[in-house]
Scaffold this motif. Sequence first.
Motif, short mmCIF file in Angstrom:
data_model
loop_
_atom_site.label_atom_id
_atom_site.label_comp_id
_atom_site.label_asym_id
_atom_site.label_seq_id
_atom_site.Cartn_x
_atom_site.Cartn_y
_atom_site.Cartn_z
N ILE A 156 -6.29 -4.79 0.06
CA ILE A 156 -5.25 -4.11 -0.47
C ILE A 156 -5.42 -2.62 -1.17
CG2 ILE A 156 -2.60 -4.50 -0.61
CD1 ILE A 156 -2.93 -7.44 0.34
N SER A 157 -4.99 -2.06 -1.16
CA SER A 157 -5.29 -0.81 -2.04
C SER A 157 -4.00 -0.67 -3.06
CB SER A 157 -5.07 0.51 -0.92
OG SER A 157 -4.06 0.74 0.02
N LEU A 158 -3.95 -0.34 -3.91
CA LEU A 158 -3.33 0.30 -5.12
C LEU A 158 -3.29 1.39 -5.38
CD1 LEU A 158 -3.90 -3.28 -6.31
CD2 LEU A 158 -1.63 -2.93 -5.39
N GLY A 159 -3.28 2.23 -4.43
CA GLY A 159 -3.82 4.07 -4.88
C GLY A 159 -4.76 3.98 -4.39
N ARG A 160 -5.24 5.13 -4.75
CA ARG A 160 -6.42 6.07 -4.91
C ARG A 160 -7.50 5.61 -6.69
NH1 ARG A 160 -7.84 5.85 -0.39
NH2 ARG A 160 -6.02 4.49 -0.81
N ARG A 161 -6.94 4.97 -7.11
CA ARG A 161 -7.79 4.08 -7.48
C ARG A 161 -7.96 2.70 -8.35
NH1 ARG A 161 -4.88 8.83 -10.31
NH2 ARG A 161 -4.01 7.79 -10.71
N ALA A 162 -7.89 1.98 -7.56
CA ALA A 162 -7.85 0.35 -7.42
C ALA A 162 -7.30 -0.68 -5.84
CB ALA A 162 -6.24 -0.32 -8.47
N ALA A 163 -7.37 -1.42 -6.22
CA ALA A 163 -7.42 -2.56 -4.76
C ALA A 163 -7.31 -3.79 -4.95
CB ALA A 163 -7.73 -1.78 -3.79
N VAL A 164 -6.65 -4.46 -4.21
CA VAL A 164 -8.05 -6.26 -4.95
C VAL A 164 -8.87 -6.37 -2.91
CG1 VAL A 164 -7.04 -8.61 -4.24
CG2 VAL A 164 -6.38 -7.02 -5.67
N PHE A 165 -9.65 -6.94 -3.78
CA PHE A 165 -10.34 -7.53 -1.95
C PHE A 165 -10.75 -8.56 -2.18
CE2 PHE A 165 -14.47 -8.36 0.07
CZ PHE A 165 -13.68 -7.41 0.87
N GLN A 166 -9.89 -8.87 -1.22
CA GLN A 166 -9.19 -10.52 -1.38
C GLN A 166 -10.24 -11.21 0.29
OE1 GLN A 166 -6.86 -13.25 -3.00
NE2 GLN A 166 -8.55 -14.27 -2.13
N LEU A 167 -11.26 -12.64 -0.66
CA LEU A 167 -12.01 -13.08 0.35
C LEU A 167 -11.45 -14.38 0.90
CD1 LEU A 167 -15.14 -12.98 -0.16
CD2 LEU A 167 -13.79 -11.78 -1.70
N GLY A 168 -11.75 -15.13 1.60
CA GLY A 168 -10.38 -15.83 2.67
C GLY A 168 -12.07 -16.95 2.99
N GLU B 53 1.46 -0.86 -0.05
CA GLU B 53 0.41 0.35 0.12
C GLU B 53 0.67 1.36 -0.05
OE1 GLU B 53 -4.03 -1.30 1.90
OE2 GLU B 53 -3.12 -0.70 3.13
N THR B 54 1.85 1.10 1.05
CA THR B 54 3.03 2.37 1.01
C THR B 54 3.46 2.99 -0.54
OG1 THR B 54 3.39 2.08 2.91
CG2 THR B 54 4.47 3.56 2.65
N ALA B 55 3.88 1.57 -1.15
CA ALA B 55 4.58 1.73 -2.32
C ALA B 55 3.69 1.84 -3.71
CB ALA B 55 5.12 0.04 -2.82
N ALA B 56 2.33 1.55 -3.57
CA ALA B 56 1.22 2.27 -4.44
C ALA B 56 1.43 3.32 -3.95
CB ALA B 56 0.20 1.39 -4.43
N GLU B 57 0.81 3.67 -2.91
CA GLU B 57 0.31 5.30 -3.08
C GLU B 57 2.01 6.28 -3.22
OE1 GLU B 57 -2.85 6.96 -1.45
OE2 GLU B 57 -2.75 5.02 -1.15
N LEU B 58 2.92 5.99 -2.93
CA LEU B 58 3.73 6.86 -3.32
C LEU B 58 4.16 7.00 -4.58
CD1 LEU B 58 6.49 5.90 -0.10
CD2 LEU B 58 5.53 7.84 -0.66
N ALA B 59 4.02 5.55 -5.78
CA ALA B 59 4.16 6.02 -6.69
C ALA B 59 3.12 6.60 -7.61
CB ALA B 59 4.40 4.06 -7.80
N GLU B 60 1.95 6.21 -6.97
CA GLU B 60 0.24 7.00 -8.19
C GLU B 60 0.61 8.93 -7.54
OE1 GLU B 60 -3.43 5.55 -8.33
OE2 GLU B 60 -3.43 6.97 -5.90
N ARG B 61 1.48 9.06 -6.91
CA ARG B 61 2.04 10.91 -6.54
C ARG B 61 2.96 11.06 -7.44
NH1 ARG B 61 -2.03 12.96 -4.66
NH2 ARG B 61 -0.95 14.34 -3.79
N GLY B 62 3.92 9.94 -7.86
CA GLY B 62 4.87 10.42 -8.76
C GLY B 62 6.31 9.77 -8.44
N ARG B 63 6.49 9.58 -7.45
CA ARG B 63 7.71 9.10 -6.67
C ARG B 63 8.24 7.79 -7.26
NH1 ARG B 63 10.11 12.97 -4.39
NH2 ARG B 63 8.62 13.56 -2.64
#
Length: 406
Positions: free
Chosen positions: A329-341, A165-175
């Motif tokens: 698990i969020s993948l930035g603000r526009r995508a995520a994976v909602f994993q059923l268990g 989540e941290t990696a995706a959030e930062l990358a989505e902000r152009g990092r």
Amino acid sequence: MNEHLSGTDTGTGNGIDVVVVGGGYAGVMAANRLTQNPDLNVTVINPRTEFVPRLRLHQLVAGTHEAVVAYRDVLAERVALVVDDVTRIDAARRRVLLGSGGSFGYDYLVYAVGSGAGEPAVPGAAAFAYPVASLEAARRLKEVVEGAPAEAALTVIGGGPSGIETAAELAERGRRVTLSCGGVLGPYLHPAARRTVLRRLTGLGVTVLDGPGSRVTEVTREAVRLADGRELPSTVTVWTAGFGVPDLAARSGLSTDAAGRLRTDETLTCVGDERVVAAGDAAAPSDLPFRMSAYAAGCLGAHAADTVLARVAGRRPEPIDLSFPAMCISLGRRAAVFQLGRKDDTARRLYVPGRAGAKLKELSCEFSVKHLKEEARTPGRHSWPKAGNVRRDALRALRESERVGA
């Protein structure tokens, strides 16, 4: 919600005093639920003046959420808030000692101190890597990231939900981000969902390094060294590999497991002291703790309250019964994976990706706070899916393995 800025109170002297140590998901849920009994005086002792929805900390780092909520919005009106640190629990005298120098008496205590970043054993990590598991750490990391040049290399260590989540959030902000997993990317996820996460991360420009060679062996001020010999330039290194719990229980002479969690029975009652119950990440029921998560913390907080309420009423407390229906698990603000268990907390093949997943993730974050507010208004309302015989079977298998290994 009544607030005190320092711990000068010593208990009410009237009614039954219940002290909740910790004001996170577990502590707030427990405190609110305890107000079902009007004879209980409920006090939460917490070092911060605001509630921290930890599910939002990676957003704080990227500047997309403040990750704080006013306690008046989540704590019941009858609950007192003492802003202070608990330095020791004196179980024999039923008192907690406070950082301000005072103390607070209790008839029952809910131990809900939560978790934080684990102490990294990797050379240089403590000095040069930035954790993200607390409000203060996330705020500090945000300042560091904002102060780094736009083209600076950022390395996130840890392939679990926090790292992803941290990696995706930062990358989505152009990092410019590298995610060093140290093993499998998203180890809980079904392989199909894992591939979806990988595609999304690489689409955001994240360089994903996985497998045993991606294990970090050293962190320096400007680089990260990996087990396979590679050296990655890193202006800012983020540490998300593992969690640890405060050592308050151990310092207080209470029974703890190897990780420092308070050992309890299946009712969440402390081993050796029925006046103390535990909830959340710092609880180890039957030496088989639940996965650390905000979801589990809220449910365990509610059950801890039920155990106290039962003891006060002279009833036998029930054992905890909890299943994990999903991981988000969020993948930035526009995508995520909602994993059923499954009920045994293993991933199913079914998952929800993309924008639909992002909507479910956002709802999960919102509901984690909404459930606290609802419990404050209507104590006893919170419920959760049951695991049935799954945990009983797991406990039986654990005991059998211990017997064989003895």
